[in-house]
Design a protein around this motif. Structure first.
Motif, PDB file in Angstrom:
ATOM      1  N   ARG A  51       0.824  -1.208   0.000  1.00 56.29           N
ATOM      2  CA  ARG A  51       0.000   0.000   0.000  1.00 56.29           C
ATOM      3  C   ARG A  51       0.857   1.256   0.000  1.00 56.29           C
ATOM      4  O   ARG A  51       0.460   2.294  -0.551  1.00 56.29           O
ATOM      5  CB  ARG A  51      -0.921  -0.023   1.226  1.00 56.29           C
ATOM      6  N   ALA A  52       2.030   1.182   0.587  1.00 56.82           N
ATOM      7  CA  ALA A  52       2.913   2.340   0.680  1.00 56.82           C
ATOM      8  C   ALA A  52       3.357   2.852  -0.689  1.00 56.82           C
ATOM      9  O   ALA A  52       3.762   4.011  -0.824  1.00 56.82           O
ATOM     10  CB  ALA A  52       4.145   2.000   1.527  1.00 56.82           C
ATOM     11  N   GLU A  53       3.277   2.013  -1.717  1.00 51.88           N
ATOM     12  CA  GLU A  53       3.710   2.411  -3.053  1.00 51.88           C
ATOM     13  C   GLU A  53       2.572   3.011  -3.886  1.00 51.88           C
ATOM     14  O   GLU A  53       2.813   3.498  -5.001  1.00 51.88           O
ATOM     15  CB  GLU A  53       4.285   1.192  -3.797  1.00 51.88           C
ATOM     16  N   ASP A  55       0.457   5.741  -3.558  1.00 47.44           N
ATOM     17  CA  ASP A  55       0.365   7.177  -3.835  1.00 47.44           C
ATOM     18  C   ASP A  55       1.339   7.597  -4.934  1.00 47.44           C
ATOM     19  O   ASP A  55       0.986   8.396  -5.817  1.00 47.44           O
ATOM     20  CB  ASP A  55       0.622   7.981  -2.566  1.00 47.44           C
TER      21      ASP A  55
END
Length: 253
Positions: A51-53, A55
């Motif tokens: 999920r961190a990738e 944006d």
């Protein structure tokens, strides 16, 4: 991220109902859809990618900045669709040779080709998925709406969605999928999620089997290519969608 084609469905130019003028309009739209499906896709798969990738991916691949037929200045190739798969995404059934054979046979019987006949065909072959469609101008409007929708998919509130890249007509379409076009309740629930994500534009709903069979506007069977229309009512308290079933002409919500 991957760039392999998937979810063989939907149109580059899904359109509202209109009086048929010539069958070639429908054929041209079907051909454009097929071509987009066959070209490489840009995909964020929440089942595999952290999920961190997300944006950074979303900013890099804004639909208004990704060119459908590539950008020579950036040495980029064609892109059929930009898509996001949710954490629980599982591909559904697709239209295949057996479905098309049955479709040809249905037409040869002389039976009236209408929604009920196609619904029966879809149930017989297990091809029941469909999608809410939204048409937006290029630039801020499509980029903002896509961010809202894509975030809802990654967060698990929607299953899967895709958006068309930039083309010369400056128009985009976003498709948000549901499992079953015969399940009105689930279609309304998806509409509610789309609205809660921040999207307020007009939505129309199209069964995937219509796409597989080449049923677009101005088709020779004079079938409306969408079966629901949702308009967000800004004057209603609390605010909500007003959805019309275009097959029955009755208000659903």
């Amino acid at each position: 991220m991957t760039t392999e084609p998937a979810i063989q469905s939907a149109a580059m130019a899904e359109c509202e109902e209109g009086e048929p003028s010539r069958w070639s309009v429908s054929d041209d739209l079907a051909a454009a859809s097929m071509a987009a499906d066959m070209d490489p896709w840009i995909i964020f798969d929440a089942r595999k990618t952290p999920r961190a990738e997300f944006d950074e991916w979303l900013e890099t691949y804004r639909p208004s900045r990704v060119h459908r037929f590539g950008n020579p200045c950036e040495e980029s190739g064609p892109v059929g669709w930009i898509a996001v798969y949710g954490p629980s995404y599982c591909p559904g059934a697709k239209g295949g040779k057996e479905l098309h054979n049955a479709w040809d046979k249905l037409q040869s019987t002389g039976r009236n080709i209408n929604f009920e006949a196609i619904r029966e065909l879809a149930l017989n072959f297990g091809v029941t998925s469909g999608k809410w469609l939204m048409h937006l101008d290029t630039g801020f409007k499509v980029d903002h709406a896509w961010r809202c929708i894509a975030t809802a998919v990654v967060d698990g509130r929607l299953n899967v969605a895709k958006v068309s890249p930039f083309q010369s007509d400056n128009n985009h379409v976003i498709c948000v999928y549901t499992w079953d076009f015969t399940d009105e309740e689930s279609i309304m629930q998806t509409d509610a999620v789309i609205r809660s994500s921040g999207v307020k534009c007009v939505l129309t709903y199209k069964p995937d089997i219509y796409t597989y069979l080449g049923i677009y506007r101005s088709n020779q069977w004079k079938i409306c290519p969408t079966i629901y229309e949702s308009r967000y009512d800004l004057e209603c308290v609390p605010r909500r969608s007003r959805v019309i079933n275009k097959v029955t002409s009755l208000e659903v919500t």
